[in-house]
Design a protein around this motif. Sequence first.
Motif, short mmCIF file in Angstrom:
data_model
loop_
_atom_site.label_atom_id
_atom_site.label_comp_id
_atom_site.label_asym_id
_atom_site.label_seq_id
_atom_site.Cartn_x
_atom_site.Cartn_y
_atom_site.Cartn_z
N GLY A 198 63.23 84.92 -27.48
CA GLY A 198 63.27 86.37 -27.65
C GLY A 198 62.04 87.05 -27.10
N TRP A 199 60.88 86.47 -27.40
CA TRP A 199 59.63 87.03 -26.89
C TRP A 199 59.58 86.95 -25.38
N PHE A 200 60.00 85.82 -24.81
CA PHE A 200 59.91 85.62 -23.37
C PHE A 200 60.76 86.64 -22.62
N LEU A 245 68.30 88.04 -15.22
CA LEU A 245 68.11 87.23 -16.42
C LEU A 245 68.26 85.74 -16.15
N ALA A 246 69.06 85.37 -15.16
CA ALA A 246 69.19 83.95 -14.83
C ALA A 246 67.85 83.38 -14.39
N LYS A 247 67.12 84.15 -13.57
CA LYS A 247 65.81 83.71 -13.12
C LYS A 247 64.80 83.71 -14.25
N ILE A 248 64.88 84.69 -15.12
CA ILE A 248 63.95 84.75 -16.26
C ILE A 248 64.19 83.57 -17.19
N HIS A 249 65.46 83.26 -17.46
CA HIS A 249 65.77 82.08 -18.28
C HIS A 249 65.24 80.81 -17.61
N GLY A 250 65.37 80.75 -16.30
CA GLY A 250 64.90 79.58 -15.56
C GLY A 250 63.39 79.43 -15.59
N ALA A 251 62.68 80.53 -15.81
CA ALA A 251 61.21 80.49 -15.85
C ALA A 251 60.66 80.04 -17.20
N MET A 252 61.53 79.96 -18.21
CA MET A 252 61.07 79.51 -19.52
C MET A 252 60.61 78.06 -19.46
N PHE A 253 59.72 77.69 -20.36
CA PHE A 253 59.16 76.33 -20.43
C PHE A 253 58.52 75.94 -19.11
N ALA A 296 59.18 90.05 -22.92
CA ALA A 296 57.90 90.19 -22.23
C ALA A 296 58.03 90.17 -20.72
N TYR A 297 59.03 89.46 -20.20
CA TYR A 297 59.09 89.25 -18.75
C TYR A 297 60.21 89.99 -18.03
N VAL A 298 61.09 90.68 -18.75
CA VAL A 298 62.09 91.46 -18.06
C VAL A 298 61.38 92.57 -17.27
N GLY A 299 61.77 92.75 -16.04
CA GLY A 299 61.15 93.76 -15.20
C GLY A 299 59.91 93.30 -14.48
N VAL A 300 59.44 92.09 -14.79
CA VAL A 300 58.26 91.53 -14.12
C VAL A 300 58.74 90.78 -12.88
N GLU A 301 58.35 91.24 -11.73
CA GLU A 301 58.88 90.68 -10.47
C GLU A 301 58.58 89.19 -10.35
#
Length: 206
Positions: free
Chosen positions: A141-143, A158-166, A146-151
């Motif tokens: 949730g925090w990730f 969101l697929a890329k943001i999920h992929g950037a986790m961990f 915090a990172y939506v809208g961050v290029e």
Amino acid sequence: MSPPLPDHYVTTIRRLVRFSVVSIFVGLCLGVWSTDANKRLRYLEVTGAPRRLTAEDRAAEGSRVEMELPPGLMWEVGIDLRLSHGHVILIGGVLPLCLAAALAVVHMMGGATIGRGTLEAFYWLYLVGGLAAMGLIIYKGWFLMAYVGVEEAGGFDLAKIHGAMFGGSRALKGAAYGLSHTILAAAVGIIAVALWRAVGRRRPAP
């Protein structure tokens, strides 16, 4: 009059109650945090692409809003942080209290005594698995928030943001989710079987 609870029952119940009290407090704090964090977002006033407001835009409006998102994206971004509030209260607060009560009630009704080793295994597995499961949804949730809208993290994809986790490691992500939920399931399985057996047998009368 019911006989007193065995010492290892008292120890387990005390641990569960303390874990529950702390978790409920944390869950309530998460509710406040998630509500406050969602104030950074607002729906798009007109049909258009999601956008991050500039500092000048926010200053001109006198607003805390940082992003304008379409309905679907706004729901996806904020849902995990909002759900963390309920997950922590349920997994960390409600279930431990229910299990503590079940232990006491089954013993009071004359059910067979559950062994010390079984209760120790249940508690420590539940503590580790529960904390890990709760931590994962808070982290997710925090990730997203915090990172939506961050290029650099994928912008509004969101697929890329999920992929950037961990750190972008799929293996680490799979291990974290797999181990945490397996450990938690093992703990619930142990206490479920133990309670089932205890209510099916009566301990010898003192």
